[in-house]
Structure formats: structure tokens, C-alpha cells
Design a protein around this motif. Structure first.
Motif, PDB file in Angstrom:
ATOM      1  N   ARG A   1      15.375  11.805  39.871  1.00  0.00           N
ATOM      2  CA  ARG A   1      13.991  11.948  39.408  1.00  0.00           C
ATOM      3  C   ARG A   1      13.927  11.638  37.913  1.00  0.00           C
ATOM      4  O   ARG A   1      14.746  12.153  37.148  1.00  0.00           O
TER       5      ARG A   1
ATOM      6  N   ASP B   1      17.158  13.163  36.531  1.00  0.00           N
ATOM      7  CA  ASP B   1      17.822  14.322  37.119  1.00  0.00           C
ATOM      8  C   ASP B   1      18.643  13.821  38.290  1.00  0.00           C
ATOM      9  O   ASP B   1      18.100  13.248  39.239  1.00  0.00           O
TER      10      ASP B   1
ATOM     11  N   SER C   1      15.114  20.382  42.257  1.00  0.00           N
ATOM     12  CA  SER C   1      14.155  19.909  41.248  1.00  0.00           C
ATOM     13  C   SER C   1      14.034  20.924  40.109  1.00  0.00           C
ATOM     14  O   SER C   1      13.898  22.130  40.335  1.00  0.00           O
ATOM     15  N   GLU C   2      14.060  20.412  38.906  1.00  0.00           N
ATOM     16  CA  GLU C   2      13.931  21.280  37.732  1.00  0.00           C
ATOM     17  C   GLU C   2      12.596  22.030  37.755  1.00  0.00           C
ATOM     18  O   GLU C   2      12.525  23.195  37.371  1.00  0.00           O
TER      19      GLU C   2
ATOM     20  N   ARG D   1      12.919  24.941  40.009  1.00  0.00           N
ATOM     21  CA  ARG D   1      13.722  26.016  39.384  1.00  0.00           C
ATOM     22  C   ARG D   1      12.880  26.777  38.355  1.00  0.00           C
ATOM     23  O   ARG D   1      12.944  27.998  38.279  1.00  0.00           O
ATOM     24  N   LYS D   2      12.102  26.030  37.583  1.00  0.00           N
ATOM     25  CA  LYS D   2      11.241  26.698  36.587  1.00  0.00           C
ATOM     26  C   LYS D   2      10.267  27.641  37.285  1.00  0.00           C
ATOM     27  O   LYS D   2      10.048  28.767  36.840  1.00  0.00           O
TER      28      LYS D   2
END
Lengths: 312, 262
Positions: free
Chosen positions: B159, B170, A265-266, A269-270
């Protein structure tokens, strides 16, 4: 990201056979800062899962750090070693060659090793033997199971209807144990790639590596995810697994619940990058004080107090 | 093996050049990779292919499109037209390095669709074209990407992404923005098939519903090419750790490509 950075493709190591990318600020590179080295996880090449190491390297460089991402021999673009070393010994030898190269070519005096999964294990094992390693970022490193781990593991599975279904049809960990107890070896082929972390010899090996690392004064940031439940399932497991290792003041712990093992998931990661950037900006790593002076010792002491306040 | 950056300062591309390791030199080849997570898993096989081609007498250049791998930029900034331009830049670079007058293009999945588009427009610069499990219909490819999931873990569903970040989804950690998804959906290699260069190899290890459409068009246009089906594992799909083929290259496919090009 507004700060300008540059990338340099390099071949390093005794045989110039390790392929890497150095990412650094375009202009002034602050001296005295540790150089970050990002290691492969598994057989994924140096860009990392979903290119996360490229993004991390650029973020670190934009904040003033030099970063090397390179492929261990036989992975990505790096050639195999010819000396017949075992995979672990080869990885450690490769890291040593990379660190030596940074010392001679980039005047690096201190190193921070960053790794996920096998990369974290390599970082720990190498870092425990080289005083040039000032910091470790360990993402889902291997740690042995504890009593609390098993309690949580079984409590979680008892709550899941799928576990009961598996039980009824003869699948799952419990049935594997029963089969193994009865002499069935069919699961061992698939399980053979996993190190038996509960094995006393493996536990002693890891404990010794963590103890040596702490004795060297190395700072550690460990991040555990809930996406690796066959190895760990709570934040303080590492402390319970190695109760005699003096982690106080040197280990910062984070646990990412709901996050998978490779930070797909972005948002995860952030969050991870935020944790690393904050940890790396600690007084012992930035160049506000000259290195190898009493000032540095003082900042390390400050840091210990800061970590103590985090309860790690 | 020489890793280096090339291209303009605002669009730096990363490439790995491998010089032919035997004489006589048989040609020069540019390898074009697939999209996102597929490239991460196929990287090992593309490196192996490059190594085999160099051993067979080809100068090869593998490279990362803008916003992918070690090249500059972010995937959210990428456009298919930009990646096609990157392939042209890589071709020029390889011609410049080697002194060759023609290059062969080898593309895997999305890379094959991009390579085919270039080959059709580049004329005599392209000596031959290898389409390895090519994306034939963009819609089909996008559907497949939405269904891909890592093995041995809970399914990681696509997502939705915020509209201000380009929208879209994503996919296993890679942003498939609305823009690039619509560009991908518009890809139609079957429509382009009659214009493919005479010297083209189409090799597939992974059956797709669209293969029938390509066969029909090739037959109707009396083309010599056919889809060569080679049973081998698809290297762009992640296999569980401990699987006997985890990390292995599809040797039968690679051998066929090298043999055909040589």
C-alpha cells in the motif's frame, strides 16, 4: 509520542525461562492501574505481527500503564517447559507465572490480558479462572458458528464467481463436506489444526469460560475482523453464540469490516489502538478512584450504563 | 540466555546473549537478521541457529537493529548506514562481554548484505563471515519484497504511504519508506564480492537470478568461495498454518553453518 518511556528486558517464571519486555512510564507509574500483559498470537514472537505489540505497548506506557510482552514457553526466545504439559495447559501455566511475577515484582494487583487469535483464547481461558484479571482485550477470539453466520457465509459465497468456479471443479467447503460424508479423510490432515468450534463440547467449554469471566466482573473489549470468515462474519455473533452468558455491561464489541486477521494495514492498527486506548481509560481502570472501595463499584456501575448505551 | 539492552541511551538496542555451552570455546558470533516481515518469520530459525552455535562452543549475540524488534525507534527512522553502525555496536558489545578478540558475522538476506559490508571494512576484527541467502542485488530484493504475500489469504498488496510519513509502501505491515528503499536498491554485494574476507561461506536455499552474476565474479577473481546450494525451505517466508513445515527451522542449512564455523 512525547511521553518518556523505559523498557526493561526480563526473564520470568519459575525457571526464569520466559523472556519478556516490560515497558512503562519513565518516571511516576500510577499505582492501582491494571498492568497490561500482551500475549503471543500463534508462533509469532512477542513483538507481534508487523511489530504491532511494540507500538501498542509504547502507546499504553506513554499513557501511564505498565505493560509486559512475553513469549510463552517454546515460542520466540522462551525455553520449552520441562513438565510435559499440553500446549494449552503450558500456555495457561506460563501466564499464571507471568501474572504471579507481576504481582511480586511490580506490585500488580489487577491485570489486563491482551491477545489476538490464540492469544485471545489463552487470555479468555486464563482470565476466567483468576480474579486478578480485571480486563480482557480479545482480538478475533474463537467463537462457534451460528445460524446467522451460515446464512451470511453462503450468501457471500453465492455472490462470488470464484465460488461457482470452485464448485464446478470440485473445490471448496461444500465439496469437502460431501467428500467427508462419503468417507474421504484426505482433507483431515490439513484441517486437523483447526479446532471444531461447532462441536458441542468446544461450544460448552467456551461458554463456560465466558460465563465465569462475566461472573468475576471482568470487563471485556472484543474486536472481530472480517479477515477471519471461517470463524465469524458479523459483529454480534458472540452474543448469538452464547445467548445465556450475561454479557450486559461488561462486553464492548467492535467489528472491523475490510480488515484482515492480523491488522496488516496501518490504518486498521491505528483504529485498533484507538479502540483499546479508549477502553482502557474507562473509570474502573484509571486511578481517579481508590481501588477496592465503594467508589470503584460506583464507577463500574457507570461503566455498565455507558456500555448499555453502546448496545452491547 | 540473557536478554538485555545495550548501546547509547538514544539508540537502545535489544539483544540476546547466549554463552558457549561447551569447552573449548571456539569463538564468538553476531547474528544479523533480515528486513521487516522476513525477520518476523525467520526469528525462530535464528534463535535455533544461536542455540546450535552455543552448543557447538560459540558465544552468540542476536540483536534487533534500531527501529526493529524490541529495539528503540521506529522503522520509518531507520537507515541502512545506521543498521551497519548497530552491527558494529553489537560486535563491540560481544567482544566486551566475552573478552574475545574476533567475532564471526552471520547474516540472513538483508542482514547478510549488511554483514558483508561490515566484514570488508572491519578487517581483522571479523574472523569469518557467513552469508545465508544473501541479498546480492538490492533492486532484486526490493522486487521480491513487493511480491511477498501471506499464504492462504487474499493477496495483501503493498500500500502506498503518505509522503509526509516518508512515502514508499507498506509491505505486509512494515513501512518501506522511499529513503530505505533507495538505500536498499543501491546494495550491490556482487560488486563487493572480490573484497569479501578469505574465510567466507555463501549458502543459498532459495535460487535467485543474481546468483549467476556472483558465480561469475567469484570465478573471474579466482576466489575460493562458491555458492553452496542446500535444498531447504526459506524460513523468512510464511507458510500456511497446518503446512508440515510451518514454523520449522531449515535444519540442513543451520547444520552446515554451524559445522563450517566450528
Amino acid at each position: 509520542m512525547s511521553a518518556k518511556i523505559v523498557n526493561q528486558a526480563v526473564t520470568i517464571g519459575r525457571r526464569q525461562s520466559l523472556v519478556g519486555i516490560v515497558t512503562q512510564p519513565a518516571g511516576y507509574v500510577p499505582s492501582g492501574r491494571p498492568v497490561c500483559v500482551i500475549l503471543n498470537s500463534g508462533i509469532i514472537h512477542r513483538v507481534g505481527h508487523h511489530r504491532m505489540y511494540v507500538a501498542l505497548a509504547r502507546m499504553l506506557a506513554a499513557a501511564g500503564s505498565q505493560v509486559l510482552r512475553f513469549d510463552l514457553s517454546g515460542i520466540g526466545d522462551s525455553e520449552n517447559r520441562l513438565d510435559g504439559l499440553s500446549p494449552l495447559d503450558a500456555a495457561i501455566a506460563d501466564i499464571r507465572e507471568a501474572v504471579d511475577w507481576l504481582a511480586t515484582s511490580k506490585s500488580a494487583q489487577r491485570i489486563i490480558l491482551i491477545g489476538l487469535c490464540s492469544g485471545a483464547d489463552h487470555a479468555l481461558i486464563y482470565g476466567s479462572s483468576d480474579p486478578r484479571v480485571a480486563g480482557l482485550v480479545l482480538l478475533d477470539p474463537s467463537i462457534p458458528p451460528t445460524l446467522q453466520y451460515y446464512c451470511r457465509y453462503f450468501a457471500r459465497h453465492l455472490r462470488q464467481p470464484k465460488s461457482w468456479g470452485d464448485m464446478l471443479i470440485g473445490r471448496g467447503r461444500v465439496w469437502n463436506w460431501i467428500r467427508k460424508f462419503l468417507g474421504d479423510r484426505s482433507e483431515e490432515v490439513l484441517e486437523s489444526h483447526r479446532i471444531k468450534l461447532g462441536d458441542p463440547a468446544v461450544r460448552a467449554y467456551l461458554e463456560s469460560a465466558y460465563r465465569r469471566t462475566m461472573n468475576l466482573g471482568t470487563q471485556c473489549q472484543a474486536v472481530f475482523t472480517s479477515g477471519f470468515p471461517h470463524q465469524h462474519n458479523y459483529r454480534r455473533q458472540i452474543l448469538d453464540a452464547f445467548p445465556s452468558v450475561p454479557f450486559e455491561g461488561q462486553l464492548r464489541l467492535d467489528y472491523f469490516d475490510g480488515c484482515d486477521h492480523v491488522f496488516t494495514s496501518e490504518a486498521d492498527r491505528k483504529r485498533l489502538f484507538g479502540v483499546i486506548m479508549k477502553w482502557i481509560q474507562q473509570p474502573g481502570f484509571v486511578e481517579t478512584l481508590p481501588a477496592a472501595t465503594t467508589g470503584e463499584a460506583a464507577s463500574a456501575k457507570d461503566l455498565q450504563m455507558q456500555h448499555a448505551s453502546h448496545g452491547t | 540466555m540473557t536478554p538485555f539492552f545495550f548501546g547509547s541511551s538514544d539508540r537502545q538496542l535489544f539483544g540476546i546473549y547466549e554463552a558457549a555451552r561447551c569447552a573449548p570455546v571456539k569463538g564468538a558470533a553476531v547474528l544479523c537478521h533480515p528486513w521487516g516481515p522476513e525477520y518476523i518469520h525467520a526469528h525462530r530459525s535464528l534463535r535455533q541457529l544461536s542455540n546450535m552455535l552455543a552448543a557447538a562452543g560459540f558465544h552468540t549475540l542476536r540483536f534487533d537493529y534500531f527501529g526493529t524488534g524490541d529495539s528503540a525507534g521506529d522503522m520509518t527512522e531507520a537507515r541502512l548506514a545506521g543498521w551497519e553502525a548497530d552491527i558494529r555496536t553489537a560486535m563491540s558489545e560481544l567482544l566486551d562481554i566475552t573478552g574475545a578478540r574476533q567475532v564471526s558475522l552471520v547474516g540472513l538476506r538483508l542482514g547478510a548484505a549488511l554483514a558483508a559490508t561490515i566484514a570488508i571494512t572491519a578487517g581483522a576484527k571479523v574472523r569469518s563471515l557467513v552469508l545465508w541467502d544473501p541479498v546480492l542485488r538490492g533492486e532484486e530484493h526490493v522486487r521480491e519484497l513487493h511480491l511477498e504475500s501471506p499464504p492462504g489469504e487474499k493477496a495483501i498488496k503493498p500500500r502506498p504511504r503518505a509522503p509526509e510519513d516518508g512515502g514508499g509502501y507498506d509491505i505486509l505491515g512494515f513501512p518501506l519508506t522511499d529513503q530505505i528503499e533507495s538505500e536498499m536498491k543501491a546494495l550491490d554485494l556482487i560488486a563487493l564480492a572480490p573484497a569479501l574476507p578469505a574465510r567466507s561461506l555463501i549458502v543459498a536455499s532459495h535460487p535467485l537470478p543474481s546468483h549467476d552474476g556472483l558465480r561469475r565474479v567469484l570465478d573471474e577473481n579466482k576466489r575460493d568461495q562458491a555458492i553452496e546450494f542446500i535444498a531447504d525451505h526459506p524460513p523468512w517466508i510464511e507458510l500456511p498454518l497446518g503446512h508440515p513445515l510451518s514454523g520449522a527451522a531449515p535444519v540442513k542449512v543451520l547444520r552446515r553453518i554451524v559445522e563450517w564455523l566450528a
